[in-house]
Scaffold this motif. Structure first.
Motif, PDB file in Angstrom:
ATOM      1  N   SER A 248       0.849  -1.194   0.000  1.00 50.91           N
ATOM      2  CA  SER A 248       0.000   0.000   0.000  1.00 50.91           C
ATOM      3  C   SER A 248       0.883   1.242   0.000  1.00 50.91           C
ATOM      4  CB  SER A 248      -0.916   0.009   1.229  1.00 50.91           C
ATOM      5  OG  SER A 248      -0.158   0.106   2.420  1.00 50.91           O
TER       6      SER A 248
ATOM      7  N   GLU B  49       0.601   5.616  -0.103  1.00 45.87           N
ATOM      8  CA  GLU B  49      -0.287   6.778  -0.004  1.00 45.87           C
ATOM      9  C   GLU B  49       0.541   8.057   0.021  1.00 45.87           C
ATOM     10  OE1 GLU B  49      -3.609   6.052   3.077  1.00 45.87           O
ATOM     11  OE2 GLU B  49      -1.959   4.740   3.681  1.00 45.87           O
TER      12      GLU B  49
ATOM     13  N   THR C 256      -4.432   6.637   8.399  1.00 50.28           N
ATOM     14  CA  THR C 256      -4.918   7.588   7.402  1.00 50.28           C
ATOM     15  C   THR C 256      -6.408   7.382   7.171  1.00 50.28           C
ATOM     16  OG1 THR C 256      -4.539   6.088   5.540  1.00 50.28           O
ATOM     17  CG2 THR C 256      -2.673   7.455   6.242  1.00 50.28           C
TER      18      THR C 256
ATOM     19  N   THR D 222      -7.552   6.199   4.642  1.00 51.92           N
ATOM     20  CA  THR D 222      -7.669   4.908   3.950  1.00 51.92           C
ATOM     21  C   THR D 222      -7.538   3.757   4.932  1.00 51.92           C
ATOM     22  OG1 THR D 222      -6.732   5.858   1.929  1.00 51.92           O
ATOM     23  CG2 THR D 222      -6.725   3.460   2.113  1.00 51.92           C
TER      24      THR D 222
ATOM     25  N   THR E  84      -5.600  11.074   3.248  1.00 40.67           N
ATOM     26  CA  THR E  84      -4.968  10.506   2.060  1.00 40.67           C
ATOM     27  C   THR E  84      -5.285  11.388   0.856  1.00 40.67           C
ATOM     28  OG1 THR E  84      -5.191   8.251   2.919  1.00 40.67           O
ATOM     29  CG2 THR E  84      -4.811   8.492   0.551  1.00 40.67           C
TER      30      THR E  84
ATOM     31  N   LYS F  43      -3.492   7.393  -3.688  1.00 46.69           N
ATOM     32  CA  LYS F  43      -3.061   6.085  -3.177  1.00 46.69           C
ATOM     33  C   LYS F  43      -2.761   5.112  -4.310  1.00 46.69           C
ATOM     34  CE  LYS F  43      -7.941   4.946  -2.453  1.00 46.69           C
ATOM     35  NZ  LYS F  43      -8.958   4.553  -1.452  1.00 46.69           N
TER      36      LYS F  43
END
Length: 251
Positions: free
Chosen positions: A103, A105, A122, A124, A145, A148
């Motif tokens: 992931s 961001e 975040t 997210t 975020t 992303k």
């Protein structure tokens, strides 16, 4: 008379063919690869389904397939992934490659400079996911975020260098991500923006101008060799997609 003899001969041959067992070759089982890694769920309490496991398997295969001169096998079960590796594999590097959730961001650090390695939550990921090195817990501060990994154009991710020749990873966001990044950077020139990978701050560069949805990611003040290694790892992870669930190596 000749017809009777021929018929009798045919009957004898037929009976012989049925009574003689046919030899069959049983294919030999493939020889197991010399190195084996077993991955289990980083958070055994997390609710998962078969789709998430199948997606993880596919990501594992794509990441391993990017490794040159590596022979591997991947065997998936509902709560475990077994990976066989050829003798030339560096098990520690492969473990790092496969346990990175992938992931990424770009976040608004609210004007703060967030140090490299800082774990954060975040909009997210509002809770620190349980991953190797993380216990899985909530955060006092939730950062916004901006863009992303799901908005990255993966075909554009590539190895490059910054102005000083340091290793870097180049990227381009899609329309939505590009627009969000452009709007944020235009409004925050002279302020920091943090790049977060797997919920840890990778860097917090100052915004010097408007970013039109593309840029590069650099790797701090480590040695050239370490930067090259980190860049190659991030490239493989971003090219192969993020994992829907976190895995860890079984001890």
């Amino acid at each position: 008379m000749r017809r009777v003899v021929l018929i009798g001969l045919l009957l004898v041959l037929a009976s012989c063919s049925f009574s003689t067992p046919l030899s069959t070759q049983i294919p030999a089982e493939p020889t197991p690869l010399p190195k084996q890694l077993t991955f289990i769920l980083a958070d055994p309490t997390q609710a998962i389904d078969q789709t998430m496991v199948d997606m993880s398997c596919d990501v594992f295969k794509r990441r391993l397939d990017r490794q040159k001169h590596l022979v591997f096998t991947v065997n998936c079960t509902p709560d475990m992934i077994e990976v066989g590796l050829s003798a030339n594999a560096d098990e520690q590097e492969i473990a790092s490659l496969l346990t990175a959730t992938g992931s990424i961001e770009f976040i608004d650090p609210k004007g703060e400079y967030l140090e490299e390695g800082t774990p954060i939550c975040t909009t997210t990921y509002r809770v620190l996911r349980k991953t190797p090195g993380f216990a899985g817990e909530s955060c006092e501060t939730i950062y916004q975020t901006i863009a992303k990994d799901s908005q990255l154009l993966r075909d554009t991710v590539s190895l490059t260098t910054d102005q000083t020749g340091r290793p870097a990873v180049g990227f381009v966001f899609d329309g939505e991500g590009a627009r969000a990044l452009e709007v944020f950077t235009a409004a925050n020139i002279g302020k920091p923006m943090s790049i977060v990978v797997d919920q840890r701050v990778l860097s917090s560069p100052m915004i010097n101008g408007t970013l039109p949805g593309e840029g590069i990611i650099t790797f701090g003040s480590s040695s050239q060799a370490e930067q090259e290694k980190e860049a190659a790892l991030l490239l493989d992870v971003l090219k192969s997609g993020s994992l829907p669930i976190a895995w860890q190596v079984q001890k």
